[in-house]
Design an enzyme around this catalytic site. Structure first.
Site: not given
Ligand code: GLY
Length: 317
Positions: A180, A208-209, A230, A232
């Site tokens: 990220t 998926r969000v 990390g 999410g």
């Molecule tokens: N931190 C990015 C994700 O898990 O989508």
């Protein structure tokens, strides 16, 4: 009301995850991060606002194919790229973002546009409509390395927790990473802003969000701002960015807020990292993952977190 000039501060990240194999990997990531820090800090010295500096920093990191955001985003289980990005202006305490957007070069630009919109968080179809409305050119963020990574993972039936934190030929078969990008800024007027952008976990289910376009992964008030990286789901379960910021807003120091929040995350076996800034000028970071790819500018010097020990760490300068 005029505000006295303060010394601008800046911290950016390019993800967190497993140790980068070999010195070459870490050194090339350090060079990439320092280049962005130098460019964005020069803008701040020239009078850029916190929001302007955050957006430019995010664009530069999105354009670097090494990082999992914009160009170089990881592919989802169906071989498509869907990106998420958010921007939060701490002074106005205003959040905007896009979730699972496609075919755009810089998702952070959509988040910037939405700062002044009545509808401030758009998902896939809405963000595609916005792209058309803004007449932004269609763009394919796929890189050959990310495609090869997906092909390799498909053979293993996508059993990795997450895609590699950085796209490097020698690192492509590395174990799980958590890419990220994020930028946190305190400008010369004492205003704070934060931006976060991601291609997601990689190989995930359609729909998926990510945490990156939620206050769990990207949050600011006038007192502090945090960008997370990390897994999410771990970040959402801790509501990490909002948790750290609210502790500072309630009167704790940034150092104590980071130590307490990361202590809790560690006990809950989370796999994550974060960068932070407080309005008093303190720069901070924390991680439960092995590495956090972050670099900062204090106004006097540039530093980074690439060589931290691999266990739980928090720090401030
Ligand atoms: N931190 C990015 C994700 O898990 O989508």
């Amino acid at each position: 009301m005029s505000v006295d000039r303060v010394q601008p501060k800046l911290i950016i990240h390019g993800g967190a995850g497993s140790s980068l194999k070999g010195k070459g990997g870490a050194e090339s990531v350090r060079r990439s991060l320092y280049k962005v820090v130098e460019e964005v800090y020069a803008l701040l010295l020239a009078g850029a606002t916190a929001t302007e500096a955050v957006v430019t920093g995010c664009q530069l990191l999105e354009d670097d194919p090494r990082f999992n955001a914009g160009t170089g985003s990881v592919l989802q289980s169906d071989g498509q790229i869907r990106m998420s990005a958010a921007l939060m202006d701490g002074t106005q305490q205003r959040f905007s973002g896009v979730i699972n957007t496609s075919r755009v070069k810089n998702p952070i630009e959509l988040a910037l546009f939405l700062q002044t919109s009545d509808d401030r968080v758009l998902s896939d179809i809405g963000s595609a409509e916005l792209l058309r409305e803004l007449q932004l050119p269609l763009y394919d963020p796929m890189t050959e390395l990310r495609l090869q990574e997906w092909i390799q993972e498909r053979e293993g039936n996508f059993n990795r927790a997450m895609a590699g934190v950085v796209a490097e030929k020698e690192l492509i078969s590395e174990s799980a990473g958590r890419g990220t990008i994020g930028v946190v800024v305190l400008d010369a007027q004492g205003q704070i802003a934060v931006g976060t952008s991601t291609g997601g976990k990689g190989f995930e289910r359609i729909g998926r969000v990510s945490d990156s376009a939620m206050p769990a992964g990207n949050y600011a008030t006038a007192d502090a701002a945090v960008s997370c990286t990390g897994i999410g789901e771990d970040i959402i379960d801790e509501c990490l960015a909002a948790r750290i910021v609210i502790r500072v807003t309630d009167g704790q120091s940034l150092a104590n807020s980071l130590a307490k929040s990361f202590g809790e995350a560690y006990r809950n076996r989370r796999d994550l990292g974060a960068i932070a800034l407080a309005a008093d000028g303190t720069i901070g970071w924390g991680k439960t993952s092995e590495v956090l790819l972050a670099a900062y500018h204090t106004g006097d010097r540039i530093g980074d977190t690439l060589d931290l020990p691999t266990d739980l760490q928090t720090g401030t300068v």
